[in-house]
Write a protein that holds these residues in place. Structure first.
Motif, PDB file in Angstrom:
ATOM      1  N   GLN A 209      -1.307  -3.067   9.129  1.00 47.24           N
ATOM      2  CA  GLN A 209      -0.467  -2.999  10.321  1.00 47.24           C
ATOM      3  C   GLN A 209       0.199  -4.344  10.521  1.00 47.24           C
ATOM      4  O   GLN A 209      -0.465  -5.383  10.517  1.00 47.24           O
ATOM      5  N   ALA A 210       1.509  -4.336  10.677  1.00 48.05           N
ATOM      6  CA  ALA A 210       2.263  -5.579  10.809  1.00 48.05           C
ATOM      7  C   ALA A 210       3.332  -5.457  11.872  1.00 48.05           C
ATOM      8  O   ALA A 210       3.885  -4.372  12.114  1.00 48.05           O
ATOM      9  N   GLN A 211       3.611  -6.566  12.506  1.00 41.64           N
ATOM     10  CA  GLN A 211       4.737  -6.654  13.434  1.00 41.64           C
ATOM     11  C   GLN A 211       5.300  -8.059  13.320  1.00 41.64           C
ATOM     12  O   GLN A 211       4.600  -8.998  12.923  1.00 41.64           O
ATOM     13  N   GLY A 212       6.569  -8.214  13.645  1.00 39.80           N
ATOM     14  CA  GLY A 212       7.160  -9.534  13.491  1.00 39.80           C
ATOM     15  C   GLY A 212       8.509  -9.670  14.158  1.00 39.80           C
ATOM     16  O   GLY A 212       8.990  -8.763  14.841  1.00 39.80           O
ATOM     17  N   LEU A 321       1.689  -7.852  -4.297  1.00 36.96           N
ATOM     18  CA  LEU A 321       3.073  -7.404  -4.164  1.00 36.96           C
ATOM     19  C   LEU A 321       3.145  -6.068  -3.421  1.00 36.96           C
ATOM     20  O   LEU A 321       4.036  -5.852  -2.589  1.00 36.96           O
ATOM     21  N   GLY A 322       2.207  -5.177  -3.710  1.00 37.04           N
ATOM     22  CA  GLY A 322       2.185  -3.896  -3.014  1.00 37.04           C
ATOM     23  C   GLY A 322       1.935  -4.063  -1.524  1.00 37.04           C
ATOM     24  O   GLY A 322       2.572  -3.392  -0.695  1.00 37.04           O
ATOM     25  N   TRP A 323       1.015  -4.959  -1.161  1.00 37.26           N
ATOM     26  CA  TRP A 323       0.759  -5.232   0.250  1.00 37.26           C
ATOM     27  C   TRP A 323       2.017  -5.786   0.922  1.00 37.26           C
ATOM     28  O   TRP A 323       2.354  -5.403   2.037  1.00 37.26           O
ATOM     29  N   MET A 324       2.704  -6.706   0.239  1.00 34.27           N
ATOM     30  CA  MET A 324       3.906  -7.308   0.830  1.00 34.27           C
ATOM     31  C   MET A 324       5.029  -6.286   0.951  1.00 34.27           C
ATOM     32  O   MET A 324       5.793  -6.306   1.925  1.00 34.27           O
ATOM     33  N   ASP A 325       5.150  -5.380  -0.023  1.00 37.89           N
ATOM     34  CA  ASP A 325       6.139  -4.309   0.095  1.00 37.89           C
ATOM     35  C   ASP A 325       5.898  -3.498   1.361  1.00 37.89           C
ATOM     36  O   ASP A 325       6.832  -3.152   2.095  1.00 37.89           O
ATOM     37  N   GLU A 326       4.626  -3.157   1.630  1.00 38.13           N
ATOM     38  CA  GLU A 326       4.304  -2.346   2.792  1.00 38.13           C
ATOM     39  C   GLU A 326       4.581  -3.110   4.090  1.00 38.13           C
ATOM     40  O   GLU A 326       5.126  -2.535   5.054  1.00 38.13           O
ATOM     41  N   ILE A 327       4.246  -4.382   4.123  1.00 37.24           N
ATOM     42  CA  ILE A 327       4.515  -5.175   5.330  1.00 37.24           C
ATOM     43  C   ILE A 327       6.017  -5.271   5.571  1.00 37.24           C
ATOM     44  O   ILE A 327       6.487  -5.097   6.706  1.00 37.24           O
ATOM     45  N   ARG A 328       6.794  -5.529   4.521  1.00 38.47           N
ATOM     46  CA  ARG A 328       8.250  -5.599   4.688  1.00 38.47           C
ATOM     47  C   ARG A 328       8.820  -4.250   5.123  1.00 38.47           C
ATOM     48  O   ARG A 328       9.769  -4.201   5.901  1.00 38.47           O
ATOM     49  N   ARG A 329       8.247  -3.157   4.618  1.00 38.29           N
ATOM     50  CA  ARG A 329       8.705  -1.833   5.046  1.00 38.29           C
ATOM     51  C   ARG A 329       8.510  -1.668   6.546  1.00 38.29           C
ATOM     52  O   ARG A 329       9.410  -1.178   7.247  1.00 38.29           O
ATOM     53  N   GLN A 330       7.351  -2.098   7.031  1.00 37.53           N
ATOM     54  CA  GLN A 330       7.078  -1.961   8.469  1.00 37.53           C
ATOM     55  C   GLN A 330       7.980  -2.862   9.309  1.00 37.53           C
ATOM     56  O   GLN A 330       8.303  -2.529  10.451  1.00 37.53           O
ATOM     57  N   LEU A 331       8.398  -3.978   8.741  1.00 36.53           N
ATOM     58  CA  LEU A 331       9.280  -4.907   9.460  1.00 36.53           C
ATOM     59  C   LEU A 331      10.757  -4.581   9.266  1.00 36.53           C
ATOM     60  O   LEU A 331      11.623  -5.211   9.874  1.00 36.53           O
TER      61      LEU A 331
END
Length: 338
Positions: A209-212, A321-331
């Motif tokens: 879960q990410a927000q930014g 990289l997969g984790w960062m892809d998901e975080i960027r998707r959420q942002l």
């Protein structure tokens, strides 16, 4: 054993830290440097030529640079968005690669390059210097011995303030800018490392879960994220270009905690706290500047004929990289080349 001779692509600030470490290692030397701007390559080569060792060669011709039989390995230190093309060219030329983090901007590129490295049977490693710092060897011992008991949670921060400037690579979408890829990767890769030390392997998170907050250029200038792992273990972190923070790493266990002092990505001090006992502090500074550990590991692996390092494997880099892809998707952060 003869000196390991490095070729360097992208003579910028980080490359200077790499060159300083190589210059201080008796078994290594910088052999050649490449840049699109020959004058820049020549200036860097002159700066890092060492007395009693052959002068560093400068080049702006990539094919000739990669064909040099004297080059034992390539170190890549360009902006993130350019990593892929230089990794691919180096592997195609049969040259082992140590590439600055992040390996590439997204998982799809990473998977293609790992497949190429495996096809060519040529070494490829993401340069995550933090994992090879002496202080983390001690932290790893504490975690493997379960000194703090089962790990329950982690918290870390990597924040500093810089003025917005779209021409700065940190904010430029075309260069894969943003706080996550530039600095948040340290929070993520060390989350993965802590889980590996504590459990033997890092399971995939059950949720991310990410927000930014986005910069005017559309890349992330600040974000906070939580990764939830099986067994109730969580990792929370914040990274930012517009804030100040503690910039430490805290690991909480059933019986105690471990704190890695700021800056955790380049730390030399860690503290073990168990109940009411006096804190155990260790100070383990690097021998040169901290880059020597990853350089030694890459050289060891290349000389052994390996195509990846067991300490920062292809799977490690791809998972991050997969984790960062998901975080960027959420942002809702997407680069123009994707």
């Amino acid at each position: 054993m003869s000196r390991f001779r490095w070729g360097l692509i992208g003579p910028g600030r980080i490359a200077g830290t790499f060159a300083q470490a190589v210059a201080g290692m008796p078994g290594s030397c910088l052999h050649a440097v490449w840049a699109r701007d020959l004058a820049k390559a020549q200036a860097f080569a002159e700066q890092w030529s060492v007395p009693n060792v052959a002068a560093v060669r400068a080049s702006s011709e990539l094919d000739a640079f990669l064909r040099d039989p004297a080059v034992d390995g390539i170190y890549i230190a360009t902006p993130h968005a350019q990593h892929g093309e230089f990794i691919a060219a180096s592997l195609a030329a049969g040259k082992p690669v140590l590439c600055e983090k992040p390996l590439v901007p997204n998982l799809a590129q990473g998977q293609a390059l790992v497949a190429l490295a495996q096809q060519r049977q040529c070494f490829l490693m993401e340069a995550v210097w933090t994992r090879f710092l002496p202080v983390y060897a001690q932290v790893g011992e504490w975690l493997r011995a379960q000194r703090i008991g089962p790990v329950r949670a982690m918290q870390s921060s990597f924040c500093f303030s810089i003025p917005f400037d779209e021409s700065n690579r940190c904010f430029a979408p075309a260069l894969a800018g943003g706080a996550l890829l530039d600095i948040g990767i340290y929070n993520l890769t060390m989350t993965r490392w802590v889980m590996q030390q504590a459990l033997g392997e890092c399971p995939e998170p059950l949720s991310i879960q990410a927000q930014g907050v986005l910069a005017p250029s559309g890349v992330d200038q600040r974000l906070a994220a939580t990764l939830q792992f099986p067994g109730g273990v969580s990792s929370q972190f914040v990274c930012a270009f517009d804030s100040q923070a503690e910039n430490a790493l805290h690991i909480y266990g059933e019986r105690g905690r471990i704190s890695v002092s700021a800056p955790f990505w380049g730390a030399s001090e860690a503290t073990l706290v168990l109940g009411d006992a006096a804190p155990l502090r260790v100070q383990l500074p690097p021998a040169i500047n901290g880059f020597e550990g990853e350089i030694e590991e890459a050289q060891r692996c290349i000389r052994a004929g390996l195509i990846e390092s067991p300490h920062i494997s292809h799977a490690d880099s791809l998972a991050t990289l997969g984790w960062m892809d998901e975080i960027r998707r959420q942002l809702s952060v997407r680069y123009p080349f994707e």
